[in-house]
Design an enzyme around this catalytic site. Structure first.
Site, short mmCIF file in Angstrom:
data_model
loop_
_atom_site.label_atom_id
_atom_site.label_comp_id
_atom_site.label_asym_id
_atom_site.label_seq_id
_atom_site.Cartn_x
_atom_site.Cartn_y
_atom_site.Cartn_z
CB CYS A 1 0.51 1.61 4.11
SG CYS A 1 -1.21 1.06 4.02
CB CYS B 1 -0.91 -0.04 1.23
SG CYS B 1 -1.69 1.52 1.64
#
Length: 199
Positions: A120, A117
């Site tokens: 993230c 991600c």
């Protein structure tokens, strides 16, 4: 007004960001008022903000501000029960409940993320800075929901639909959450909760 303490290595004055320099001078980087004229809640938010945007080599001691507020009995768990409070702890799903029990009475922020991600990864350093900014006041943990099996099932159980998701807990109960790469909203959520449970 609390005294703000900065831990800087020798000859490190040139490492301070403009925001950190303003806080050291007793002013908030996001406003014109001196820190001494702000309410405890605004002062906390201001100093935490400077901790997020300050170079990692300079640690802003936010505890000097938050610890000036009254602490209710039982708010902090025993330090011997918990891992290093200044660094996010990596959790597995089967460790979640025992971690929450060890942090009873404290605020806990869990970062639900995956290795693939992009947002993230953008938030990883910000999350680490916040962990250093609130040592002993808030526990920070990370849980990788991108792994198969129990990890993915745990994401479903916690209703994780957006990555990253940051959930705020106290005594095992979820209080709030922030989704996506939103460092200012995450900081504000933590500051509001710290103020609420320390007054």
């Amino acid at each position: 007004c609390s005294t703000l303490s900065f831990h800087t290595p020798p000859h490190s004055a040139n490492m301070l960001s403009p925001a950190a320099s303003q806080v050291m001078a007793g002013r908030c980087p996001s406003g014109s008022k001196p820190l001494s004229q702000m309410t405890p809640r605004t002062r906390l938010s201001c100093v935490a903000f400077s901790a997020v945007i300050t170079t990692p080599r300079v640690a802003v001691d936010v505890a000097a501000v938050v610890n000036s507020l009254p602490v209710p009995k039982g708010f902090q768990a025993s330090p011997s029960q918990l891992p290093n409070p200044a660094k996010p702890i990596s959790l597995a799903p089967w460790e979640f409940d025992s971690f929450m029990e060890a942090a009873a009475g404290q605020l806990v922020v869990v970062d639900y993320y995956t290795d693939w991600c992009g947002p993230c990864k953008l938030m990883e350093k910000e999350f680490e800075k916040l962990a250093r900014a609130f040592p002993g006041s808030v526990q920070f943990a990370k849980l990788n929901v991108g792994l198969p099996g129990a990890h993915a099932d745990f994401a479903t159980h916690k209703k994780i639909r957006t990555l990253p998701t940051f959930q705020l807990y106290r005594n095992g109960k979820q209080l709030d959450q922030v989704t996506g790469a939103k460092p200012l909203q995450l900081r504000q959520m933590i500051c509001d909760a710290v103020f609420k449970f320390r007054k």
